[in-house]
Motif scaffolding. Structure first.
Motif, short mmCIF file in Angstrom:
data_model
loop_
_atom_site.label_atom_id
_atom_site.label_comp_id
_atom_site.label_asym_id
_atom_site.label_seq_id
_atom_site.Cartn_x
_atom_site.Cartn_y
_atom_site.Cartn_z
N LEU A 1 0.90 -1.14 -0.15
CA LEU A 1 0.14 0.05 0.09
C LEU A 1 0.95 1.27 0.06
O LEU A 1 1.77 1.18 0.58
CB LEU A 1 -0.71 0.04 1.18
CG LEU A 1 -1.99 0.80 1.06
CD1 LEU A 1 -3.30 0.45 -0.01
CD2 LEU A 1 -2.68 0.94 2.72
N GLU B 1 -0.41 4.01 4.21
CA GLU B 1 -0.11 3.38 5.56
C GLU B 1 -0.10 4.03 6.84
O GLU B 1 -0.41 3.51 7.90
CB GLU B 1 1.47 2.62 5.14
CG GLU B 1 1.29 1.28 4.56
CD GLU B 1 0.85 0.04 5.10
OE1 GLU B 1 0.38 0.10 6.15
OE2 GLU B 1 0.98 -0.81 4.50
N LEU C 1 -10.72 -1.55 1.36
CA LEU C 1 -9.76 -1.34 0.06
C LEU C 1 -10.38 -1.52 -0.88
O LEU C 1 -11.39 -2.09 -1.45
CB LEU C 1 -8.90 -2.58 0.25
CG LEU C 1 -7.52 -2.33 1.09
CD1 LEU C 1 -6.98 -3.94 0.99
CD2 LEU C 1 -6.61 -1.11 0.90
N TYR D 1 -3.42 -6.04 -2.57
CA TYR D 1 -2.26 -5.55 -1.71
C TYR D 1 -1.74 -6.50 -0.65
O TYR D 1 -2.30 -7.49 -0.50
CB TYR D 1 -2.76 -4.28 -1.19
CG TYR D 1 -3.11 -3.05 -1.76
CD1 TYR D 1 -1.99 -2.33 -2.18
CD2 TYR D 1 -4.28 -2.52 -2.25
CE1 TYR D 1 -2.10 -0.99 -3.20
CE2 TYR D 1 -4.40 -1.39 -2.95
CZ TYR D 1 -3.43 -0.57 -3.42
OH TYR D 1 -3.65 0.33 -4.23
N ILE E 1 -0.90 -6.45 3.13
CA ILE E 1 -1.19 -5.49 4.12
C ILE E 1 -0.76 -6.19 5.42
O ILE E 1 -1.23 -7.47 5.58
CB ILE E 1 -2.67 -4.93 4.27
CG1 ILE E 1 -3.19 -4.62 2.84
CG2 ILE E 1 -2.91 -4.10 5.32
CD1 ILE E 1 -2.98 -3.05 2.76
N ASP E 2 -0.04 -5.52 6.23
CA ASP E 2 0.08 -5.97 7.67
C ASP E 2 -1.13 -5.59 8.39
O ASP E 2 -1.26 -4.55 9.13
CB ASP E 2 1.22 -5.42 8.29
CG ASP E 2 1.53 -6.09 9.68
OD1 ASP E 2 0.77 -6.97 10.20
OD2 ASP E 2 2.63 -5.46 10.35
N HIS E 3 -2.08 -6.67 8.39
CA HIS E 3 -3.46 -6.38 8.97
C HIS E 3 -3.67 -7.07 10.41
O HIS E 3 -4.60 -7.20 11.11
CB HIS E 3 -4.47 -6.99 8.15
CG HIS E 3 -4.33 -8.51 7.88
ND1 HIS E 3 -5.07 -9.35 8.77
CD2 HIS E 3 -3.79 -9.11 7.02
CE1 HIS E 3 -4.82 -10.38 8.29
NE2 HIS E 3 -3.98 -10.54 7.20
#
Length: 945
Positions: free
Chosen positions: A592, A597, A614, A620, A622-624
């Motif tokens: 992203l 971010e 999103l 993407y 993504i560290d979710h």
């Protein structure tokens, strides 16, 4: 008919079969008239009462480029619905609007260039938004549904004539007209051809468009696959339309032919029927055809074959029977039904990726903070129509929850640009008379873009505060307070004159480049820097202005200000479809953009109840981990905002499913130009890592149980059934998915492979039995040893569940098949491209018209492996058919080289082959290893005793 009335010519007689009518019309056309039919813009033949015609009308997710029309979700969003009935209805609505638009404007064409059937093999492909899925089965199912809607249900006359894009193995924009996709036979047949084949065999397709790239060293516009595969899949005449400018590329950029006459003749002979080149000017193409005729490269019969296929489409469209054409009076345009369908499609495309602790759906009295660059946007892409209606996420939430319960901060940086003279960039106010308004009062980007009548930017002591929108990779846009984007027109002046970034070359994007104690501002579209002059701000080659960037407010500060007191924060992030990933431009990363971010982190730090929505054309990484909830939807067309709001509120339970794998990191991806999905373990079919979210993934507000998996082999089909029960307390759709895997395959097979799916709506407590009939040929693979399809006898696991990784039921069936046999190399030898494994090797064209050879990539070294080669009672000699310079080393089972072959006097012509021979002693069954060194091409290896 009176005695003086001329008889009706047979081609006008609707009682005759189309084939006879086409024969008659062809016989009446002169050679020059037939040549004229070969260009995209076909002139009228007035003496026969035949109107002009053009191939090509973009209709990927609504009628495009012809003004206002209903805009549906992007193709990848339609793929995310996994709903063939819905997609068929969308195609039907699009074709009706095209017919209605055609009645008002004869520039609107009925030969539609849609859908895109290219598989979403690599998520960094710039045109990811245009495809349906990484899986050939799902892609063909969605594409077939869309083409059926575009075609219509009448048995004789088609509403529109869809052409599939882009044939073949096309997944890169970087150097797309000169790169070659190296596609081994198994990947060709099991993957790339399959999506096209199943769609064509369904019978609603008028033709295909070849892609710009080369496949195995040969341009798609002279591909023998058009003849060898495409036209064997149906008895219908299929029209092949070139991509724009591609006929000239064969000489100008690809240098595949020396002259345009040769290139045009080769394309026509390969199967191209309509040449899209040089815009509306047909003179260059027709001159090339005449030149090819004069040189004996073509015959009139070759031209007749192409014209026949074009006429077949025109007859099916009802052009020659206007009084019998059931679609001629279609007036369905922007109807309430089409608006409702656009919203239904957007709702069904929403994928709930994560919902920890049941944060969603939102309670009716939720106080929302809405932030993000996409929160108040309804983005269009290159293949969108002009919006008649629009709904942004913010507008949808205002309508659903009430303006008083929703706070908004876009989160962009607010800046001033200070010049070296101490003044600031200033945006003159637009006089109301200068503004061009479109539907519902919106600034019309089609009319604003490129305007030169608005005042250019100037400087003054106070300046104008600009919204600096950072789209990642150093690309930014600048927006005036009234919402207009800074843009550059042909005169080089910088104006606030665009409603959105757009255009083939985007004129609204800039880069800030550090310079001395400030920054230069480079305009990306022209490559020039912004310069300040007495007569206004412009881009120029010289005298670039050095700006000081004065930040009035950081986007993160605006976000923090409104989020801490909200019950829930919604961050709406994603992409602009014209920036950093689009036609002509691949992405470079899954990440992203850094600015987005930072906004996400700021929102989540201020309020842990943060939901990420999103809205993007692609996946993407993504560290979710700490986010409680996350959704994705493609750019959803005119009703995207209302759809997202209804899903968030629980009015609609989400049931979209990911049509492609979401990878956790860039390191999970192969090279963009690595088309060997088997060898490099690409897509969910072969990927052995842990994805961020797997293919087919999507959550619901309901819960579902699966039971009673049953299977029966019935003739040439496997019948499978199981039950699905809604065990939750809300009505919801479930997308039940059926996969298979070969338990003990002799060659690498998919980890699992989609066989069928069904999207069903179930009330709380409702149970439904789902039944599927799977042709046994779905279990076949392409056996390179025999050059054909083979089903391996043995156990196959069947897996039913809610995604490719969320498997609820499984069983194993034993299927009959053909036993594997060693390669009979003493009889057939080894086709060089029919390898089992390779490293460092590319497939290239054996000749310009047909066949494959292999070569070491970049002319260095590579290795081929051919498994289980049977030398029978023994051989004593090996031969190799090669061209060019280099070395061929042949060994058995990875041992030392038993034969080394080197051309003594290599020819510079890569198509001038010679046969080399050497002693070679072998008997029994072995794995053959062939090492290539240098730029040599290997076409075939033979063995004799």
């Amino acid at each position: 008919m009176t005695a003086n009335t001329p008889p009706t010519p047979p081609f006008r007689d609707q009682h005759l079969p189309f084939a006879k009518r086409i024969d008659d019309l062809l016989s009446r056309l002169t050679l020059d008239e037939k040549i004229g039919f070969l260009h995209q813009f076909v002139p009228a033949v007035e003496r026969l009462g035949i109107a002009d015609f053009r191939t090509g009308q973009e209709a990927l997710h609504g009628a495009a480029w012809m003004g206002p029309a209903t805009v549906f979700p992007q193709a990848v969003g339609l793929g995310a619905t996994w709903n063939t009935d819905l997609v068929r209805r969308v195609g039907e609505a699009v074709s009706k609007e095209i017919r209605a638009m055609r009645a008002r404007d004869d520039r609107v064409g009925l030969n539609v260039w849609s859908p895109t059937v290219n598989l979403l093999r690599h998520p960094l492909w710039g045109r990811n938004e245009e495809g349906y899925s990484e899986d050939p089965k799902l892609t063909s199912a969605i594409a077939t549904a869309y083409t059926r809607g575009l075609r219509g249900d009448h048995p004789t006359y088609w509403r529109t004539a869809p052409v599939l894009k882009h044939w073949l193995a096309h997944n890169n924009e970087t150097n797309r007209d000169t790169t070659s996709s190296s596609v081994r036979p198994r990947v060709l047949h099991e993957y790339d051809l399959r999506a096209f084949r199943e769609t064509v065999e369904a019978g609603a397709t008028a033709g295909v468009m070849p892609a710009y790239n080369l496949v195995n060293g040969r341009p798609n516009h002279v591909s023998p696959y058009l003849r060898e595969h495409l036209r064997t899949w149906t008895d219908e005449d299929l029209l092949v339309c070139s991509d724009a400018g591609a006929p000239s590329n064969l000489v100008d950029s690809e240098h595949y032919f020396d002259t345009h006459e040769e290139a045009t003749a080769a394309s026509l002979l390969a199967g191209v029927d309509s040449f899209t080149d040089h815009g509306t000017d047909s003179s260059k193409i027709t001159a090339r055809v005449r030149g090819a005729l004069d040189r004996g490269l073509l015959t009139e019969a070759d031209i007749d074959a192409a014209v026949r296929r074009q006429l077949s489409v025109r007859f099916r469209l009802g052009e020659f029977d206007p009084e019998y054409d059931p679609h001629a009076l279609t007036k369905d345009f922007d109807t309430p039904a089409h608006r409702d369908l656009a919203q239904e499609a957007a709702e069904q495309s929403v994928v709930l990726l994560k919902n920890n602790s049941g944060l969603l759906p939102l309670a009716p009295d939720t106080r929302l903070a809405v932030v993000g660059l996409l929160a108040d946007e309804c983005k269009l892409d290159w293949y969108s129509g002009t919006l008649i209606h629009r709904s942004t996420p913010l507008e949808g939430l205002y309508e659903r929850f009430g303006v008083e319960r929703v706070e908004f901060a876009e989160g962009v940086d607010r800046v001033l640009l200070k010049t070296s003279a101490g003044t600031f960039l200033h945006v003159p106010e637009a006089d109301a008379a200068d503004e061009v308004r479109g539907a519902e009062g919106a600034l019309d980007p089609a009319l604003l873009a490129g305007r030169t009548d608005l005042p250019p930017l100037t400087t003054d002591p106070a300046g104008t505060e600009l919204a600096l929108v950072d789209w990642g990779e150093g690309v930014l846009t600048l927006r005036a307070p009234d919402g207009r984007y800074l843009s550059v027109a042909e005169d080089g002046r910088v104006r606030a004159s665009a409603d959105q970034p757009g255009g083939w070359v985007v004129q609204e994007t800039f880069r800030l480049e550090p310079h001395e104690n400030g920054h230069l501002l480079r305009h990306i579209g022209t490559g020039r820097h912004v310069s300040v002059a007495a007569d206004g701000v412009r881009v120029a080659e010289e005298n670039p202005e050095i700006f000081e960037l004065v930040v009035v407010e950081r986007g993160e500060d605006a976000v923090t200000r409104i989020t801490s007191q909200a019950d829930v924060v919604l961050v709406v992030a994603g992409n602009d479809p014209h920036i950093n990933g689009r036609e002509t431009e691949d992405r470079t990363t899954l990440a992203l953009p850094a600015h987005q971010e930072r906004l996400l982190r700021a929102a989540h730090a201020a309020n842990p109840n943060t939901v990420l929505a999103l809205v993007s054309a692609y996946p993407y990484a993504i560290d979710h981990g700490s986010l409680p909830a996350m959704l994705w939807m493609s750019h959803g067309g005119q009703a995207a905002g209302a759809a997202l709001a209804r899903v968030l509120a629980g009015d609609v339970s989400p049931a979209g499913r990911l049509p492609q794998t979401w990878y956790a990191t860039d390191s999970d991806l192969p090279g963009l130009l690595d088309y060997d999905v088997i060898g490099s373990r690409q897509t969910y079919l072969y990927f052995e890592g842990t994805p961020l979210f797997p293919f087919g993934h999507g959550l619901s507000y309901a819960a579902f149980s699966y039971a009673d998996l049953r299977t029966t082999v019935d003739g040439d089909a496997l019948k499978v059934s199981f039950t699905v029960t809604n065990t939750g307390d809300v009505t919801s759709d479930e997308v039940a998915q059926l996969y298979t895997r070969a338990v003990d395959p002799a060659v690498p097979r998919p980890r699992r492979e989609l066989l069928a799916h069904d999207r069903v709506r179930l009330e709380p407590g409702e149970q439904r039995e789902l039944s599927f009939e799977v042709p046994l040929r779905a279990f076949d693979f392409w056996d390179v040893a025999r050059g054909g399809w083979r089903r391996e006898a043995g156990p196959y696991e069947l897996l039913a569940g809610a995604s490719s990784e969320d498997i609820r039921l499984r069983t194993t069936v034993l299927l009959d098949g053909e036993a594997p046999a060693p390669r009979p190399v003493t009889r057939l030898g080894l086709g060089a491209a029919d390898f089992d494994e390779q490293s460092g090797v590319a497939i290239v064209d054996r000749t310009k018209t047909s066949g494959d050879a292999v070569t070491a990539a970049q002319g260095r070294s590579g290795e081929l492996v051919y498994r289980d080669c049977d030398f029978g009672g023994g051989v004593t000699e090996v031969t190799a058919t090669v061209s060019g310079d280099g070395v061929v080393e042949i060994s058995l089972d990875g041992g030392p080289a038993l034969a080394v072959l080197t051309p003594q006097a290599p020819d510079e012509n890569p198509y001038d082959y010679t046969t080399l021979s050497a002693g070679f002693i072998a008997e029994g069954v072995h794995n053959v290893h062939i090492r290539l060194r240098g730029p040599l091409r290997l076409a075939h290896v033979g063995f004799s005793g």
